[in-house]
Design an enzyme around this catalytic site. Structure first.
Site, PDB file in Angstrom:
ATOM      1  N   ASP A 155       7.754 -28.069  32.101  1.00 45.98           N
ATOM      2  CA  ASP A 155       7.162 -27.371  31.091  1.00 45.98           C
ATOM      3  C   ASP A 155       8.351 -26.150  31.193  1.00 45.98           C
ATOM      4  O   ASP A 155       9.819 -26.139  31.563  1.00 45.98           O
ATOM      5  CB  ASP A 155       6.003 -26.681  31.898  1.00 45.98           C
ATOM      6  CG  ASP A 155       4.965 -26.095  30.347  1.00 45.98           C
ATOM      7  OD1 ASP A 155       5.810 -26.126  29.963  1.00 45.98           O
ATOM      8  OD2 ASP A 155       3.830 -25.944  31.041  1.00 45.98           O
ATOM      9  N   GLY A 190       9.003 -26.751  21.340  1.00 48.76           N
ATOM     10  CA  GLY A 190      10.169 -26.568  20.229  1.00 48.76           C
ATOM     11  C   GLY A 190      10.756 -25.178  19.885  1.00 48.76           C
ATOM     12  O   GLY A 190      11.648 -25.777  18.545  1.00 48.76           O
ATOM     13  N   ASP A 191      10.853 -24.557  21.025  1.00 49.20           N
ATOM     14  CA  ASP A 191      11.265 -23.241  20.908  1.00 49.20           C
ATOM     15  C   ASP A 191      12.756 -23.370  20.676  1.00 49.20           C
ATOM     16  O   ASP A 191      13.605 -22.725  19.905  1.00 49.20           O
ATOM     17  CB  ASP A 191      11.373 -22.113  22.003  1.00 49.20           C
ATOM     18  CG  ASP A 191      10.043 -21.665  21.982  1.00 49.20           C
ATOM     19  OD1 ASP A 191       8.884 -22.241  21.552  1.00 49.20           O
ATOM     20  OD2 ASP A 191       9.764 -21.325  22.993  1.00 49.20           O
ATOM     21  N   ASP A 210       1.410 -25.672  22.011  1.00 46.97           N
ATOM     22  CA  ASP A 210      -0.500 -25.896  22.125  1.00 46.97           C
ATOM     23  C   ASP A 210      -1.034 -26.967  21.358  1.00 46.97           C
ATOM     24  O   ASP A 210      -1.239 -25.672  20.541  1.00 46.97           O
ATOM     25  CB  ASP A 210      -0.766 -25.124  23.658  1.00 46.97           C
ATOM     26  CG  ASP A 210       0.554 -25.480  24.762  1.00 46.97           C
ATOM     27  OD1 ASP A 210       0.698 -25.785  24.778  1.00 46.97           O
ATOM     28  OD2 ASP A 210      -0.152 -24.628  25.632  1.00 46.97           O
TER      29      ASP A 210
HETATM   30  C1  GLA Z   1       2.038 -24.868  28.456  1.00 50.63           C
HETATM   31  C2  GLA Z   1       2.158 -26.482  28.056  1.00 50.63           C
HETATM   32  C3  GLA Z   1       0.667 -27.440  27.991  1.00 50.63           C
HETATM   33  C4  GLA Z   1       0.147 -27.081  29.568  1.00 50.63           C
HETATM   34  C5  GLA Z   1       0.158 -26.035  29.678  1.00 50.63           C
HETATM   35  C6  GLA Z   1      -0.288 -25.605  31.907  1.00 50.63           C
HETATM   36  O1  GLA Z   1       1.764 -24.322  27.613  1.00 50.63           O
HETATM   37  O2  GLA Z   1       2.613 -26.325  26.857  1.00 50.63           O
HETATM   38  O3  GLA Z   1       0.832 -28.941  27.847  1.00 50.63           O
HETATM   39  O4  GLA Z   1       0.683 -28.113  30.237  1.00 50.63           O
HETATM   40  O5  GLA Z   1       1.349 -24.631  30.197  1.00 50.63           O
HETATM   41  O6  GLA Z   1      -0.524 -24.609  32.247  1.00 50.63           O
END
Ligand code: GLA
Length: 408
Positions: A155, A190-191, A210
């Protein structure tokens, strides 16, 4: 002295030696995502409320209810599995939630013929505020490899000042050096246009923020937004040429079974299939209604997603609220999705003979005027061929998903 050297330092030293001696370190592991990865992830339903029993029970359920046989192999633990780093910097799972440890959990999941995924973050802390991998990349990759992890979602929270291509490449190299093939799933929303730099870095990259379980909404989370199904679909415009075997546009984890109508769920699943996105379930698969199970195990839709040609669909026609998407498949077959985004059911009368579909990207053409194709609808099971118009009433937010095969 030698004996007191912690394992990770020894391994780290070896890894560094490998870096110098072996140029292969600068590669991702090949062959892990020849078709888009399929599995389950804890986040969309459980967020931080996870533990080892949930993961074991999910693995058991996936075997028992046919998800494994349908192709879902990864059981992915998302954020919040973490405990603390010890005084050597080695990360440990939360001892209350994962008391048996990750190695035991990986053994359990492997024992069921499935694979285990884990989550980390390029920054110092994850999006859930847990320890991230920044400054610990090689150490964490070695730890995950020792545990028997098969998949890393990485992430992008708390990464101020980091260069994305650099940070993800560091982790890729760390994984390579650790020596265990682990699918590397890039999640920077995608940033920074990962499709421009991540082809040789990861096996997939998120293209958007998300997902949110709604049809067409923007859901504000304060500093960022989550997106409904059609919003994510619209954000894929112009990205299809970047995806292919081993490197996929990731439209985020599925929200099938999480509040959309059955028609919307079918459309969502069809769109992710057509655009060759990873299919990572986000519902509670230990107990899902039969209608949800039927959607996520639809063999026709899955086969379109998993087609070995690995070419993503494009929209070739839009009439009012109805969209027509085409995806070339191996062996000169085609998939066609008719998607009704409108609030009313839409009568469709599609005259095949008027279309000669030409894909510059894959150099495939479907000349419906001169060639006859037989079709099967993955959802209704109906069959027909292109000598007659496709007549259908597509429900509001519903879909028709055809597989076409040339008649000889
Ligand atoms: C980000 C990701 C999500 C998830 C959360 C977990 O928002 O894009 O898919 O993994 O973190 O904190």
């Amino acid at each position: 002295m030698k004996q007191s050297m912690p394992l990770w330092i020894a391994a780290h030293g070896l890894a560094l030696a490998g870096l110098v001696a072996n140029p292969a370190h600068a590669q991702k592991f090949d062959g892990l995502a020849a078709t888009p990865q399929m599995g389950w992830n804890s986040w969309n339903t459980f967020a931080c409320d996870i533990n080892e029993k949930l993961i074991r029970d999910t693995a058991d359920a996936m075997v028992k209810n046919g998800l494994k046989d349908a192709g879902y192999v990864y059981v992915n633990i998302d954020d919040c599995w973490h405990g603390k780093r010890d005084d050597k910097g080695v990360i440990h799972p939360d001892p209350e939630r994962f008391p048996s440890g990750m190695k035991a959990l990986a053994d359990y999941v492997h024992g069921r013929g499935l694979k285990l995924g884990i989550y980390s973050d390029a920054g110092a802390t994850t999006c859930g505020g847990k320890p991230g991998s920044r400054g610990h990349e090689y150490q964490d990759a070695i730890t995950y490899a020792e545990w028997g992890i098969d998949y890393i979602k990485y992430d992008w929270c708390d990464t101020k000042g980091l260069n994305s291509a650099g940070a993800y490449t560091t982790m890729r190299d760390a994984i390579r050096s650790a020596g265990r093939p682990m699918l590397f799933s890039i999640c920077e929303w995608g940033d920074t246009r990962p499709w421009d730099w991540a082809r040789d870095v990861g096996h997939s990259w998120r293209t958007t923020g998300d997902i949110y379980p709604c049809w067409d909404c923007e859901f504000s989370q304060g500093s960022f937004s989550a997106w409904g199904v059609t919003r994510i679909l619209d954000k894929q415009a112009g990205l299809r040429q970047h995806a292919g075997p081993g490197h996929w546009n990731d439209m985020d984890m599925l929200v099938v079974g999480k509040g959309l109508t059955d028609d919307e769920d079918k459309s969502h699943f069809s769109a992710w299939a057509m655009l060759a996105s990873p299919l990572i379930l986000g519902n509670d698969v230990r107990s899902m209604p039969a209608s949800t199970h039927r959607i996520v195990t639809n063999a026709g839709a899955i086969a379109i997603n998993q087609d070995p040609l690995g070419v993503s669909a494009w929209r070739f026609l839009k009439t009012g609220e109805v969209e027509y998407w085409a995806k070339p498949l191996a062996n000169d077959e085609w998939a066609l999705m008719v998607l009704n985004r409108g609030a009313q059911a839409a009568p469709v009368s599609f005259d095949w003979g008027a279309y000669h579909i030409n894909d510059d990207l894959s150099k495939r053409t479907a000349d419906f005027k001169h060639k006859r194709y037989a079709w099967t609808d993955a959802w209704s099971g109906k069959t027909g061929d292109t000598t007659r118009k496709l007549e259908a009433k597509v429900p509001s937010h519903g879909v028709v998903l055809l597989r076409l095969k040339a008649k000889t």
